[in-house]
Design a protein around this motif. Structure first.
Motif, short mmCIF file in Angstrom:
data_model
loop_
_atom_site.label_atom_id
_atom_site.label_comp_id
_atom_site.label_asym_id
_atom_site.label_seq_id
_atom_site.Cartn_x
_atom_site.Cartn_y
_atom_site.Cartn_z
N ILE A 433 0.84 -1.21 0.00
CA ILE A 433 0.00 0.00 0.00
C ILE A 433 0.87 1.25 0.00
O ILE A 433 0.57 2.24 -0.69
CB ILE A 433 -0.96 -0.01 1.22
CG1 ILE A 433 -1.97 -1.15 1.07
CG2 ILE A 433 -1.69 1.32 1.34
CD1 ILE A 433 -2.87 -1.33 2.27
N ILE A 434 1.96 1.21 0.76
CA ILE A 434 2.88 2.35 0.77
C ILE A 434 3.46 2.58 -0.62
O ILE A 434 3.59 3.73 -1.08
CB ILE A 434 4.00 2.13 1.81
CG1 ILE A 434 3.42 2.27 3.23
CG2 ILE A 434 5.14 3.11 1.60
CD1 ILE A 434 4.43 2.08 4.34
N ASP A 446 -4.39 14.84 -1.25
CA ASP A 446 -3.09 15.05 -0.61
C ASP A 446 -2.48 13.70 -0.24
O ASP A 446 -3.10 12.89 0.46
CB ASP A 446 -3.25 15.90 0.66
CG ASP A 446 -3.53 17.36 0.32
OD1 ASP A 446 -3.24 17.75 -0.81
OD2 ASP A 446 -4.06 18.08 1.19
N GLN A 447 -1.27 13.49 -0.71
CA GLN A 447 -0.61 12.21 -0.47
C GLN A 447 -0.44 11.93 1.03
O GLN A 447 -0.56 10.79 1.47
CB GLN A 447 0.74 12.19 -1.17
CG GLN A 447 1.37 10.80 -1.26
CD GLN A 447 2.70 10.84 -1.97
OE1 GLN A 447 3.49 11.74 -1.78
NE2 GLN A 447 2.96 9.85 -2.82
N CYS A 448 -0.20 12.99 1.79
CA CYS A 448 0.01 12.79 3.23
C CYS A 448 -1.24 12.22 3.91
O CYS A 448 -1.15 11.50 4.91
CB CYS A 448 0.43 14.09 3.90
SG CYS A 448 -0.88 15.32 4.03
N LEU A 449 -2.43 12.51 3.36
CA LEU A 449 -3.66 11.97 3.93
C LEU A 449 -3.79 10.47 3.70
O LEU A 449 -4.43 9.77 4.50
CB LEU A 449 -4.88 12.71 3.35
CG LEU A 449 -4.98 14.19 3.67
CD1 LEU A 449 -6.23 14.80 3.06
CD2 LEU A 449 -4.97 14.42 5.18
N LEU A 454 -3.50 5.15 6.25
CA LEU A 454 -2.85 3.85 6.44
C LEU A 454 -2.45 3.67 7.91
O LEU A 454 -2.63 2.58 8.48
CB LEU A 454 -1.63 3.74 5.54
CG LEU A 454 -0.79 2.46 5.71
CD1 LEU A 454 -1.62 1.22 5.42
CD2 LEU A 454 0.44 2.51 4.81
N GLY A 455 -1.93 4.71 8.52
CA GLY A 455 -1.55 4.61 9.93
C GLY A 455 -2.73 4.29 10.83
O GLY A 455 -2.65 3.43 11.72
N LEU A 489 2.52 16.88 10.79
CA LEU A 489 1.65 16.56 11.91
C LEU A 489 0.59 15.53 11.53
O LEU A 489 0.29 14.62 12.30
CB LEU A 489 0.97 17.82 12.45
CG LEU A 489 1.87 18.84 13.16
CD1 LEU A 489 1.06 20.08 13.52
CD2 LEU A 489 2.49 18.24 14.41
N LYS A 490 0.00 15.70 10.35
CA LYS A 490 -1.07 14.79 9.94
C LYS A 490 -0.59 13.35 9.88
O LYS A 490 -1.30 12.43 10.29
CB LYS A 490 -1.62 15.22 8.58
CG LYS A 490 -2.53 16.45 8.66
CD LYS A 490 -3.00 16.90 7.29
CE LYS A 490 -3.92 18.11 7.41
NZ LYS A 490 -4.31 18.65 6.08
N VAL A 491 0.60 13.13 9.38
CA VAL A 491 1.11 11.77 9.28
C VAL A 491 1.54 11.26 10.66
O VAL A 491 1.22 10.13 11.05
CB VAL A 491 2.28 11.70 8.28
CG1 VAL A 491 2.83 10.28 8.21
CG2 VAL A 491 1.82 12.16 6.90
N VAL A 492 2.23 12.08 11.42
CA VAL A 492 2.70 11.66 12.75
C VAL A 492 1.52 11.29 13.64
O VAL A 492 1.57 10.31 14.40
CB VAL A 492 3.54 12.78 13.38
CG1 VAL A 492 3.75 12.52 14.87
CG2 VAL A 492 4.88 12.91 12.66
N ASP A 493 0.44 12.05 13.55
CA ASP A 493 -0.75 11.79 14.38
C ASP A 493 -1.25 10.37 14.20
O ASP A 493 -1.72 9.74 15.15
CB ASP A 493 -1.84 12.79 14.01
CG ASP A 493 -3.07 12.65 14.88
OD1 ASP A 493 -2.92 12.29 16.06
OD2 ASP A 493 -4.19 12.90 14.39
N ALA A 494 -1.16 9.85 12.98
CA ALA A 494 -1.67 8.50 12.70
C ALA A 494 -0.74 7.40 13.21
O ALA A 494 -1.19 6.28 13.45
CB ALA A 494 -1.91 8.34 11.21
N TYR A 495 0.54 7.71 13.37
CA TYR A 495 1.51 6.66 13.71
C TYR A 495 2.05 6.79 15.13
O TYR A 495 2.79 5.91 15.58
CB TYR A 495 2.69 6.69 12.72
CG TYR A 495 2.29 6.26 11.34
CD1 TYR A 495 2.34 4.93 10.95
CD2 TYR A 495 1.83 7.19 10.41
CE1 TYR A 495 1.96 4.54 9.66
CE2 TYR A 495 1.44 6.82 9.14
CZ TYR A 495 1.51 5.49 8.77
OH TYR A 495 1.12 5.10 7.52
N VAL A 496 1.67 7.82 15.86
CA VAL A 496 2.23 8.01 17.20
C VAL A 496 1.80 6.87 18.13
O VAL A 496 2.57 6.45 19.01
CB VAL A 496 1.81 9.39 17.76
CG1 VAL A 496 0.31 9.46 18.03
CG2 VAL A 496 2.59 9.70 19.03
#
Length: 921
Positions: A433-434, A446-449, A454-455, A489-496
């Motif tokens: 998926i990545i 937006d790719q970051c979304l 996924l996170g 922040l958007k990506v980190v929020d999903a993986y924290v």
């Protein structure tokens, strides 16, 4: 009524206590402890499954409420908001919910600029000869000027109302047997869906127009079904079963059905022809056993629609109509998704010369198309048994159950695909998926979304450690390339959560450092605060010890850069974490939490919230009450002074401050080396703080508490002043209800009775007399018209008991273990002292008897008479006057309660033992 020679009954409180005490024996263990085997005389509780009673001391932690951690990391549905199990099981309810959320997400504008296709909406209005695109641009520049020039502009409310009127008109003409007019009006409504000049209004138009289409389809279905079941003369031929076949339908019904489809086929414009046939799609069952074949033909026809928005929403309605067929063959829906790829590529690559409005409104256009993709993708995955078949059809899978990450896919389609994939597929194919996300970097989403989604999906189930490590390493590489804080922040929020659950401390420190660096250089925008808040709250929820969080230097830097409500929410979480483990003794932690509390208190949102619902204020109060400086009492008192200055607007914190100050004074009293000056400082702090407490009952209780502390310290003058203030506070009008009765009358009564108990220890005033305070209280009671007789009687009985106690050789209890001289040492044996008590008691008894007679309720009056009788009998030596009063009170009890009432009989028995036999029955 009474003579001046009345005498109080002498009491030996020590002997009475011993006589009435129950025998005691030392227990082997604490009764609330959990012994290995139940001790003797202990009842063993057996859980028989009865849930009517829940013992909170035996409740398992498994029944506790859902924690904050369980609620974190859940992503909102960006389009339809369809998540409930009920809506999934009921397609019609799901469709209604979807339409409602669609209109909420894209509300109709205040003014609607109609085109030539909207004559059915603006009947009789003057035509404005300009292209719809230019008209729209001119309206955006100056809507008022454009309206004055004669353009066909109506309000959004008028637009919606007109569509509702058309629906009613179609329904009316149909039931008036004018079905031709119904069809013509329906065609005009369907033609409205060709007009995409006002992008923002299109979803509302779609919802209202398809509502009309569905109504027409239902009416046609019922008409044909009726022809199949009834003969021309109205006799019943048959009752069609749910799974009827085309061969079961009579020729007359088939002819009517064919006629309808012929009329629809004669519509010149492609879009309204598709919509009308979709509305009548279930009617193909009267002609063919496989109506799905007709739907596949309509799917091919939609490829002739040039406008991307109209084409997308036409496919959305197609998915809705597909579900009416209850078919599991999703091939037509997969074709729609593949066609979406082509549509999106056209939108993304649109040039100025190709279609001007596409380039100007590209972002809005894609956001308008997103709900259609989301809904169709949901429909695809409703009843899929083989996910791999879907992936193969979409060009993303192979014969093996795996994703092929090297083929690009429209980013927005990939997003909603990942959202709907089963969690086990997401977990097992995370790296593929990545790769898909990497290769699907376009303007549609937006790719970051997609990385973010996924996170969140990976957090739904536990993945293998090897997969987790590979995913995290890749995500760290991705976010390192983001220079902007928002994407980071958007990506980190999903993986924290993944970082925390797998104890990836190095990665955690790295991302915090990354946030800190970007925030310091760019600042934090309003829309970034919410995401940052989510990250920090997850972080705080994970750790048990606040010291572990404080040790993270980037965390404190980030916190300093935050502001507004998001900072307040994080501060509240920090406070909650700080008070979670009980007393707070570390100086650094105390100072840190004090600064957090100050920031929270100074927030405008905090100030505007009422205290009774202000969680932040409660957290601050809890923090202040849990601070413990140990033996450094002066430092603790200084801290309380600082808190009073810093948090002056928190009403109930003042109660905490007074109580904490009194506790400090008690600590100092227990430590004999403490100087009396510190205790005076504590009392002075409380005296200054008390007047600002607005709740009358709480203020009164704290006055009494502080007066008691002053007595324990031997500070009689301070206690006298505090008792005066307590009595004065009773004279201040409380918030009244409609009957002019205090909202906490029972609380006030309890506090007054507590005051009488305190007065037993207070030495009599040499200047004003020993009955100075009781007289003031009786005068106060008589001056309060809101006090009911029941309350007055209890107070007067308490005064009698107080005066009887003060008359004893030995008082029942003393302040400061007898070091402070009581009235028994100061005045006992003086004739003037006993005479003053007797005169006061005579006055109170008269008030008591009069008040009982004022009670309108017979039952209450009888109960009060017996209560007064018991009090008087236990307080005085038998005499003619006392016996006469008690006899009258017993007669009142008899007349009001009857001669066999248990309370009456027990009172008679009690008075028989204490008073003269003349009052017995």
């Amino acid at each position: 009524m009474l003579s001046n020679s009345m005498e109080f009954r002498p009491r030996n409180y020590t002997a009475e206590k011993q006589a009435h005490a129950l025998p005691r024996s030392r227990a082997d263990g604490h009764p609330l402890s959990a012994p290995s085997s139940p001790p003797r005389h202990q009842v063993e509780v057996v859980d028989d499954g009865d849930t009517d009673y829940l013992d909170p001391l035996r409740r398992s932690d498994n029944n506790a409420a859902v924690s904050i951690e369980d609620l974190e990391g859940i992503e909102d549905s960006s389009a339809s908001g369809l998540s409930s199990e009920a809506s999934i099981q009921n397609p019609s309810k799901e469709w209604v919910s979807f339409k409602r959320s669609l209109m909420q997400r894209f509300p109709v504008s205040k003014t609607v600029l109609t085109s030539s296709m909207s004559d059915v909406i603006v009947k009789g209005r003057k035509t404005f000869d300009k292209s719809s695109t230019n008209m729209h641009l001119e309206e955006l520049e100056d809507p008022e000027k454009f309206a004055e020039e004669g353009g066909k502009v109506i309000t959004g409310q008028e637009y919606v109302s007109r569509l509702h009127e058309l629906k009613a008109e179609i329904n009316h003409t149909w039931h008036a047997d004018d079905r031709v007019t119904s069809l013509k009006l329906s065609i005009k409504v369907a033609k409205l869906l060709m007009d995409t000049s006002i992008l923002q209004c299109y979803p509302t138009l779609f919802v209202l127009a398809t509502d009309i289409m569905d109504m027409l389809g239902d009416m046609v279905w019922e008409r044909i079904k009726l022809k199949a079941e009834l003969a021309e003369d109205g006799t019943k031929l048959c009752l069609l079963p749910e799974n009827f076949m085309a061969s079961d339908i009579c020729s007359d019904a088939k002819e009517t059905c064919n006629n309808w489809f012929s009329k629809i086929g004669a519509i010149r414009e492609l879009l309204p022809r598709i919509y009308l046939e979709l509305a009548l799609l279930p009617c193909w069952r009267f002609l063919h056993d496989r109506p799905l074949d007709c739907l596949q033909r309509l799917v091919m026809m939609t490829r002739g629609l040039a406008d991307p928005l109209a084409s997308a929403y036409c496919r959305l309605y197609m998915a809705h109509c597909f579900r009416k067929l209850h078919s599991h063959d999703i091939g037509c829906l997969l074709t729609c998704v593949n066609d979406f790829k082509i549509l999106l590529m056209r939108v993304i690559s649109a040039k100025e010369t190709f279609h001007r409005k596409l380039t100007e409104n590209k972002r809005l256009l894609i956001s308008l198309m997103e709900p259609t993709i989301d809904y169709i993708m949901k429909c695809i995955f409703k009843n899929v048994s083989e996910v791999n078949d879907v992936l193969v059809e979409l060009g993303l899978g192979s014969n093996q159950v795996e994703l092929r990450g090297r083929f690009p896919c429209a980013s927005i389609i990939l997003h909603h695909l990942v959202k709907q994939l089963p969690s086990q597929v997401v977990s097992s194919s995370a790296m593929e998926i990545i790769q898909l996300i990497d290769s699907s970097n376009d303007d549609s989403y937006d790719q970051c979304l997609n990385y973010r989604l996924l996170g969140f999906r990976l957090c739904e189930r536990k993945s293998e450690m090897g997969t987790v490590n590979a995913v995290v390493d890749k995500i760290i590489q991705v976010i390192t390339q983001y220079e902007g804080l928002d994407e980071y922040l958007k990506v980190v929020d999903a993986y924290v959560d993944i970082f925390l659950q797998n104890h990836m401390d190095d990665h955690l420190n790295s991302i915090l450092e990354g946030i800190s660096n970007r925030a310091c250089s760019q600042g934090i925008a309003e829309d970034e605060l919410t995401t940052l808040q989510s990250i920090l709250v997850k972080l705080l929820s994970y750790y048990e010890d606040l010291q572990d969080v404080i040790a993270m230097t980037p965390f404190l830097k980030i916190l300093d850069l935050m502001h507004g409500s998001s900072q307040s929410i994080v501060n509240m979480q920090i406070l909650d974490m700080g008070i979670r483990n009980g007393y707070i003794r570390d100086r650094t932690t105390i100072q840190f939490l004090f600064e957090i509390s100050q920031a929270l208190h100074d927030d405008e949102i905090f100030v505007n919230v009422k205290d009774d619902s202000n969680q932040a204020a409660r957290l601050i109060s809890s923090f202040v009450s849990l601070v413990d400086y140990g033996g450094e009492l002066e430092s603790h008192l200084t801290f309380l002074v600082e808190c009073r200055a810093a948090f002056g607007s928190i009403h109930w914190l003042k109660e905490t401050l007074v109580h904490s100050s009194n506790c400090l004074a008690i600590k100092a009293l227990k430590d004999g080396s403490r100087h009396i000056s510190f205790i005076k400082s504590c009392i002075a702090f409380s005296e200054v703080t008390l007047p600002s407490i607005s709740a009358q009952t709480k203020q009164l209780n704290l006055y009494l508490e502080t007066a008691e502390v002053a007595l324990l310290g031997g500070l009689v003058s301070h206690s006298d002043g505090l008792i005066d203030s307590a009595i004065n506070s009773l004279q201040i009008s409380e918030v009244m209800d409609g009957s002019r009765t205090p909202t906490d009358a029972d609380g006030i009564l309890s506090s007054i009775l507590k005051l009488f108990s305190l007065l037993v220890m207070v030495p009599g005033n040499p200047e004003h007399g020993v009955t100075f305070y009781p007289k003031n209280l009786v005068s106060l009671v008589n001056s309060q018209p809101w006090m009911p007789p029941r309350m007055r009687v209890k107070i007067f009985c308490a005064v009698v008991s107080l005066l009887a106690a003060l008359s004893q050789r030995d008082l029942p209890y003393h302040a400061d273990k007898g070091k402070l001289l009581g009235n028994d040492i100061l005045f006992f044996g003086h004739s003037l002292y006993l005479s003053e008590l007797a005169l006061m008691c005579k006055f109170v008894l008269q008030n008591l008897v009069d008040t009982i007679q004022q009670e309108p309720s017979k039952a209450a009056r009888g109960s009060m008479a017996l209560e007064a009788c018991n009090c008087i009998a236990s307080s005085f030596i038998p005499s003619q006057e006392i016996s006469s009063i008690c006899a009258n009170l017993i007669e009142t009890g008899k007349s009001c309660m009857g001669t066999s009432h248990p309370y009456l009989l027990s009172t008679i028995k009690f008075t028989d033992q204490l008073l003269l036999p003349s009052i017995a029955v």
